[in-house]
Structures are given as C-alpha cells and as structure tokens.
Enzyme design. Structure first.
Site, PDB file in Angstrom:
ATOM      1  N   HIS A   7       5.634   6.977  -1.518  1.00  0.00           N
ATOM      2  CA  HIS A   7       6.719   5.437  -1.762  1.00  0.00           C
ATOM      3  C   HIS A   7       5.826   4.533  -0.950  1.00  0.00           C
ATOM      4  O   HIS A   7       4.579   4.011  -0.181  1.00  0.00           O
ATOM      5  CB  HIS A   7       8.089   5.463  -1.125  1.00  0.00           C
ATOM      6  CG  HIS A   7       7.369   5.426   0.462  1.00  0.00           C
ATOM      7  ND1 HIS A   7       7.015   6.572   1.330  1.00  0.00           N
ATOM      8  CD2 HIS A   7       7.395   4.608   1.396  1.00  0.00           C
ATOM      9  CE1 HIS A   7       7.072   5.686   2.736  1.00  0.00           C
ATOM     10  NE2 HIS A   7       7.232   5.456   2.827  1.00  0.00           N
ATOM     11  N   HIS A  53       1.113  -1.430   0.046  1.00  0.00           N
ATOM     12  CA  HIS A  53       0.314  -0.099  -0.048  1.00  0.00           C
ATOM     13  C   HIS A  53       1.034   1.223   0.162  1.00  0.00           C
ATOM     14  O   HIS A  53       2.112   1.337  -0.044  1.00  0.00           O
ATOM     15  CB  HIS A  53      -1.128  -0.201   1.192  1.00  0.00           C
ATOM     16  CG  HIS A  53      -0.176   0.289   2.322  1.00  0.00           C
ATOM     17  ND1 HIS A  53       0.380  -1.083   3.264  1.00  0.00           N
ATOM     18  CD2 HIS A  53       0.537   1.456   3.188  1.00  0.00           C
ATOM     19  CE1 HIS A  53       0.925  -0.745   4.234  1.00  0.00           C
ATOM     20  NE2 HIS A  53       1.076   0.604   4.071  1.00  0.00           N
TER      21      HIS A  53
END
Length: 190
Positions: A135, A53
């Site tokens: 990220h 995620h």
C-alpha cells in the site's frame, strides 16, 4: 538558552531506515491527486508528493555502522522490472490511514519482498511476520471513514528499482533521503 541544530541525517550515530519502491513522477502526481480527493472526504494530513512510497521492509532505528550490512543483503536480491497497478483506495480505521493499493500483486513484487526478507533475516535483521500488505499511504490522521473504492483508471506504476531510504522525523512530517537503489534485471527470477 538556544538549542543547537539537529545533526544532518548522515551525522547521526543511528539511522531510521526502510526499503521501498519510489514512484516515478507521473505515478506520484496521480497518487497525490487521489490523496487530495480523499482528503476532502476524510480530512487528516496529506502526505507530500515527494514522500509517497511503498514500503517493502521497515528496518527501523539501527546503528549507522550496520548500513553496509543492509546494502550487502539488498545486493543478493534479483528481480525483473514490472508494472504495479494500483486500483483501489481505502482507509484503515484502526490507525486512521487512507491508502492506495493493488487488488492483485504482481509475482515480481511478491518475489522481491520474499527475497529481501530472506536476505535481511540471514543478515540478522528482524523481518515482518505478517502477510505483506502492499500500500501507499496517502493520508494520516483521517477523521472520516473512506469506503473502499476502485481507482478508475488505475495508477500504473512502472517499477524498475527498489531503494534504501533514511527517514528524518520532523514536526511537519518526515524528510526522506534515498541512500541507494538496486535496479531490476531482465531475466531475474520472478
């Protein structure tokens, strides 16, 4: 003496939560494959495909009664669906993380994060003061150094919603439960 089983996430008085983008299966498969390739160079612990995620806002450990306040804050966010192009892979030496990221953030993502943080702050939740670093963590406890490299072709991730996730820490790695999602809307500010 045997220890009683841990309560299920919904039965605990506190919840460890965050808002995130959750990848569609094709993007998750590709990210997981990139993590496998990086693992061959750096070692460490690979993130499971079902846990990949991109965190938008980490809330942390809160009383479960405050979950409705989080939902109300998220209800104030409006964004247009967009595609996130993850075109880089690199490692952070200070925390031994290998990650995939974007060299350029879509304006819609920046708007989403800005709106979400403003709504959270207005509701009395602490927000990150550092610049948003979009990220996806692929590896933890990486031992070798991974020089920054391009992902060619990039991972194209269509983003149509964001989610509130509860994290249940386990020795084998956290288990995540999506509690609710908020879809993007056409014509939203971006």
């Amino acid at each position: 003496m045997t220890r009683p089983p841990d309560p299920a996430p919904g039965e605990r008085p506190r919840a460890r939560v965050y808002f995130a983008l959750w990848p569609a299966p094709a993007a998750a498969r590709r990210l997981h494959k990139e993590g496998e390739l990086a693992h061959g160079l750096t070692g460490g612990r690979r993130m499971r495909r079902d846990t990949l995620h991109l965190t938008l806002a980490f809330i942390g450990d809160i009383p479960r009664e405050r979950l409705d306040e989080l939902r109300a804050a998220a209800d104030k966010v409006a964004f247009s669906p967009f595609t996130l192009s993850l075109d880089r892979i690199a490692g952070w030496r200070h925390n031994h993380i290998v990650w995939a990221g974007a060299s350029e953030l879509p304006g819609e993502l920046e708007s989403l994060v800005t709106q979400l943080n403003a709504a959270l702050a207005a509701a009395g939740f602490p927000v990150e003061r550092r610049k948003f670093a979009a990220h996806v963590t692929l590896l933890r406890n990486a031992r070798g150094e991974l020089p920054a490299a391009e992902l060619d072709p990039p991972v194209e991730w269509p983003v149509g919603d964001f989610v509130l996730v509860e994290s249940d820490p386990k020795p084998e790695g956290a288990q995540y439960t999506v509690l609710e999602s908020w879809p993007g809307t056409t014509g939203a500010p971006g």
